[in-house]
Motif scaffolding. Structure first.
Motif, PDB file in Angstrom:
ATOM      1  N   UNK A   1       0.859  -1.182   0.000  1.00 60.76           N
ATOM      2  CA  UNK A   1       0.000   0.000   0.000  1.00 60.76           C
ATOM      3  C   UNK A   1       0.895   1.231   0.000  1.00 60.76           C
ATOM      4  N   UNK A   2       0.677   2.107  -0.959  1.00 61.86           N
ATOM      5  CA  UNK A   2       1.531   3.282  -1.132  1.00 61.86           C
ATOM      6  C   UNK A   2       0.678   4.541  -1.108  1.00 61.86           C
ATOM      7  N   UNK A   3       1.116   5.525  -0.341  1.00 58.22           N
ATOM      8  CA  UNK A   3       0.466   6.831  -0.405  1.00 58.22           C
ATOM      9  C   UNK A   3       1.268   7.708  -1.365  1.00 58.22           C
ATOM     10  N   UNK A   4       0.574   8.288  -2.330  1.00 57.81           N
ATOM     11  CA  UNK A   4       1.185   9.217  -3.280  1.00 57.81           C
ATOM     12  C   UNK A   4       0.698  10.619  -2.944  1.00 57.81           C
ATOM     13  N   UNK A   5       1.643  11.493  -2.634  1.00 58.01           N
ATOM     14  CA  UNK A   5       1.312  12.839  -2.164  1.00 58.01           C
ATOM     15  C   UNK A   5       1.627  13.844  -3.273  1.00 58.01           C
ATOM     16  N   UNK A   6       0.589  14.381  -3.865  1.00 55.80           N
ATOM     17  CA  UNK A   6       0.772  15.408  -4.902  1.00 55.80           C
ATOM     18  C   UNK A   6       0.813  16.771  -4.209  1.00 55.80           C
TER      19      UNK A   6
ATOM     20  N   UNK B   1      -8.106   6.167  -4.988  1.00 55.25           N
ATOM     21  CA  UNK B   1      -7.456   4.867  -4.795  1.00 55.25           C
ATOM     22  C   UNK B   1      -7.411   4.128  -6.124  1.00 55.25           C
ATOM     23  N   UNK B   2      -6.275   3.488  -6.393  1.00 55.12           N
ATOM     24  CA  UNK B   2      -6.105   2.770  -7.656  1.00 55.12           C
ATOM     25  C   UNK B   2      -5.216   1.553  -7.425  1.00 55.12           C
ATOM     26  N   UNK B   3      -5.491   0.477  -8.144  1.00 58.58           N
ATOM     27  CA  UNK B   3      -4.684  -0.739  -8.059  1.00 58.58           C
ATOM     28  C   UNK B   3      -3.828  -0.873  -9.311  1.00 58.58           C
ATOM     29  N   UNK B   4      -2.532  -1.119  -9.119  1.00 55.30           N
ATOM     30  CA  UNK B   4      -1.622  -1.349 -10.241  1.00 55.30           C
ATOM     31  C   UNK B   4      -0.861  -2.646 -10.003  1.00 55.30           C
ATOM     32  N   UNK B   5      -0.735  -3.444 -11.046  1.00 58.45           N
ATOM     33  CA  UNK B   5       0.055  -4.670 -10.968  1.00 58.45           C
ATOM     34  C   UNK B   5       1.147  -4.605 -12.028  1.00 58.45           C
ATOM     35  N   UNK B   6       2.380  -4.744 -11.591  1.00 63.08           N
ATOM     36  CA  UNK B   6       3.503  -4.673 -12.527  1.00 63.08           C
ATOM     37  C   UNK B   6       4.725  -5.318 -11.894  1.00 63.08           C
ATOM     38  N   UNK B   7       5.731  -5.581 -12.713  1.00 71.74           N
ATOM     39  CA  UNK B   7       6.982  -6.121 -12.197  1.00 71.74           C
ATOM     40  C   UNK B   7       7.729  -5.035 -11.435  1.00 71.74           C
ATOM     41  N   UNK B   8       8.355  -5.426 -10.364  1.00 70.04           N
ATOM     42  CA  UNK B   8       9.055  -4.470  -9.518  1.00 70.04           C
ATOM     43  C   UNK B   8      10.410  -4.110 -10.114  1.00 70.04           C
ATOM     44  N   UNK B   9      10.696  -2.812 -10.164  1.00 64.51           N
ATOM     45  CA  UNK B   9      12.016  -2.351 -10.589  1.00 64.51           C
ATOM     46  C   UNK B   9      13.034  -2.596  -9.479  1.00 64.51           C
ATOM     47  N   UNK B  10      12.600  -2.425  -8.244  1.00 62.51           N
ATOM     48  CA  UNK B  10      13.510  -2.585  -7.106  1.00 62.51           C
ATOM     49  C   UNK B  10      13.918  -4.036  -6.892  1.00 62.51           C
TER      50      UNK B  10
END
Length: 214
Positions: free
Chosen positions: A67-72, A141-150
């Protein structure tokens, strides 16, 4: 609303996590962790799990849920604060080109995560003097699925909580901030010393249009 990870798999040490991951991930991908510039290592992932910031599904490959909070941060003339890049503890530079973001703690509300994220990532320049105002009605709120860069080879499921804020006291031009130490003397601190950490954050103001097109 608060976030919890009730099914989080716990590991006593980074080594036990490494032993668990090794047969579940492509060997070449796992070997690149902490070696390829911009990637993190097992100590980083172990810290995330220990802090409750990340959960791993018992699958092959495991799926990492965060879970990530994105602060604009909205500034003068509606410009948005963007983290252009980071300087890491291993000397490498990681491009970001994203608004301020932070992994959420267990049972933490998005609002609480916003204030913590601003304090941790912008606090060195604000010196606790900047008033923070959350823009009413801006939460998404949004869900994203992707390969991790880290963590190459480890699929990731990101639950993104986005909030607009106004922060008083920030410079109007480009600036950088320094990351504070997070752990007291403990197994976590020893792992943190081995982990790839962010030493400096570099920030710039961009137009909303350029953010949408990136």
């Amino acid at each position: 609303m608060s976030i919890s990870n009730p099914n989080n798999h716990q590991f006593a040490t980074p080594q036990s996590l490494s032993d668990w991951l090794r047969p579940r991930l492509p060997s070449d991908s796992f070997a690149s962790w902490g070696v390829t510039p911009g990637t993190k290592n097992v100590d980083n992932l172990w810290l995330e799990i220990s802090e409750g910031e990340t959960s791993l599904a018992d699958s092959t490959p495991p799926i990492r849920t965060v879970n990530v909070v994105t602060v604009r941060v909205i500034g003068k003339n509606n410009l948005i604060l963007l983290e252009s890049h980071q300087e890491l503890s291993d000397g490498s530079v990681r491009d970001r080109c994203k608004p301020l973001s932070e992994k959420m703690k267990p049972n933490e509300t998005p609002q609480a995560a916003v204030f913590r994220a601003i304090k941790e990532e912008l606090g060195s320049i604000l010196n606790d003097a900047g008033a923070v105002t959350i823009v009413p009605g801006s939460y998404k709120e949004k869900l994203e699925e992707r390969n991790s860069v880290s963590y190459p080879g480890l699929p990731a499921r990101y639950v993104l909580h986005t909030v607009d804020v106004v922060v008083d006291g920030l410079p109007e031009g480009d600036f950088c901030t320094e990351e504070a130490e997070e752990y007291a003397d403990s197994e976590e601190k020893r792992a943190a010393e081995r982990a790839v950490s962010v030493k400096r954050h570099f920030w710039k103001w961009v137009s909303p249009e350029s953010l949408q097109s990136s």
